[in-house]
Scaffold this motif. Sequence first.
Motif, short mmCIF file in Angstrom:
data_model
loop_
_atom_site.label_atom_id
_atom_site.label_comp_id
_atom_site.label_asym_id
_atom_site.label_seq_id
_atom_site.Cartn_x
_atom_site.Cartn_y
_atom_site.Cartn_z
N PRO A 234 -12.17 114.56 -112.39
CA PRO A 234 -12.87 115.80 -112.03
C PRO A 234 -13.95 115.58 -110.96
O PRO A 234 -14.19 116.47 -110.14
CB PRO A 234 -13.48 116.26 -113.35
N ASN A 235 -14.60 114.42 -110.96
CA ASN A 235 -15.61 114.13 -109.94
C ASN A 235 -14.97 114.01 -108.56
O ASN A 235 -15.52 114.48 -107.56
CB ASN A 235 -16.34 112.83 -110.28
N ALA A 238 -13.94 117.47 -107.40
CA ALA A 238 -15.11 118.23 -106.93
C ALA A 238 -15.51 117.78 -105.53
O ALA A 238 -15.83 118.60 -104.66
CB ALA A 238 -16.27 118.03 -107.90
N LYS A 241 -12.94 119.13 -102.99
CA LYS A 241 -13.14 120.55 -102.70
C LYS A 241 -14.35 120.77 -101.79
O LYS A 241 -14.33 121.62 -100.91
CB LYS A 241 -13.31 121.32 -104.01
N GLU A 242 -15.38 119.99 -102.01
CA GLU A 242 -16.63 120.16 -101.27
C GLU A 242 -16.53 119.63 -99.84
O GLU A 242 -17.07 120.23 -98.90
CB GLU A 242 -17.76 119.42 -102.00
N GLU A 315 -21.90 110.99 -108.80
CA GLU A 315 -22.89 111.44 -107.82
C GLU A 315 -22.98 110.49 -106.62
O GLU A 315 -23.30 110.92 -105.51
CB GLU A 315 -24.26 111.55 -108.49
N GLN A 318 -20.50 111.66 -104.05
CA GLN A 318 -21.00 112.87 -103.39
C GLN A 318 -22.10 112.52 -102.39
O GLN A 318 -22.10 113.01 -101.24
CB GLN A 318 -21.55 113.83 -104.45
#
Length: 329
Positions: A234-235, A238, A241-242, A315, A318
């Motif tokens: 899921p990370n 995400a 998608k970002e 994180e 990201q």
Amino acid sequence: MKKILLFLALSLSAAGVQAQDANVQLKGTVTDTVAKYVYLQKFHNKMFTTIDSVKVTNGNFAFKTKVKLPELYGLSVNTANTPLYIFLENTPITVKLSPVKYYSTSVVEGSASQDLFDAYRKSQDLEISKFITEHPKSLVSAYVLYRNWSYRLTPDQITQNIALLDKSLHSSTYVKELQDLVKVLNGLQVGKKAPDFTAKDPEGKLVRFSENLKGYTLVDFWASWCGPCRKENPNIVAAYKEYHDKGFNVFGVSLDKKKENWVKGIKDDNLNWLQVSELIFWNSEIAKLYGVRAIPANYLVDSKGIIVARNLRGEELQATLKSLLNTSN
């Protein structure tokens, strides 16, 4: 202090010897199952293959198979499941074999190496260098370095820990594979060129990694059977998608064994990017090429295939993408 004393005591009886071929002296009883056979399995590359089987008679079994000793083997009543990890030596060994809770209730007697292995597993906080220093001649030390620590350490740290092992262990399979791993990892540092490879996607089409590099690409090693991988997916979704529209891509490499499980995992976790797999579990040549000893694992590379970062999760992934792609969101 009690843990240290226990390890020191075990080290006296778990001294290393040169591996040699001998007939194993292994017998035991089987409980909590109606299984008719017990299987002896050889360990290699985090996998087990059956080398012998004996029939269970009145709840008892015995092996006299000629094998290399001392060494790690698997003992099982069902080859489809993970076996009991058992260090066999050239001594009489008895086992109370129960498949309950992944063989965790089984009892092994007569193997000093097994005693040391069980003690280590109950003290996972013990640093590998300290463990090896206390047990430099034990095959268990070489195995633990190979199996439990190699993916956590830098090439230099692996080499330093090998040096702590007694020279009698340097000819073991574990040390030889660690030495090969060091060579591979040295070529995979940040700034180095990521190795190219070709593999099949779920439709059976051959895909070349180097032909699918755009912006920044995360080479993501995972498998549908890997719990930590499924938790991390899921990370990655995400992040995809970002940042996909800003130049971030993912290239999945699965260590699955069965195509149907692989395809279902892709669908269930919404992994909407290129995926390939050799479908040969830990025999994956791609995983070997990238020095992958545990999953999830990943490499972030730029459009020229140069390694930018390794093992980015949550994180940290990201934040790295935000910095590299100069986004303000």
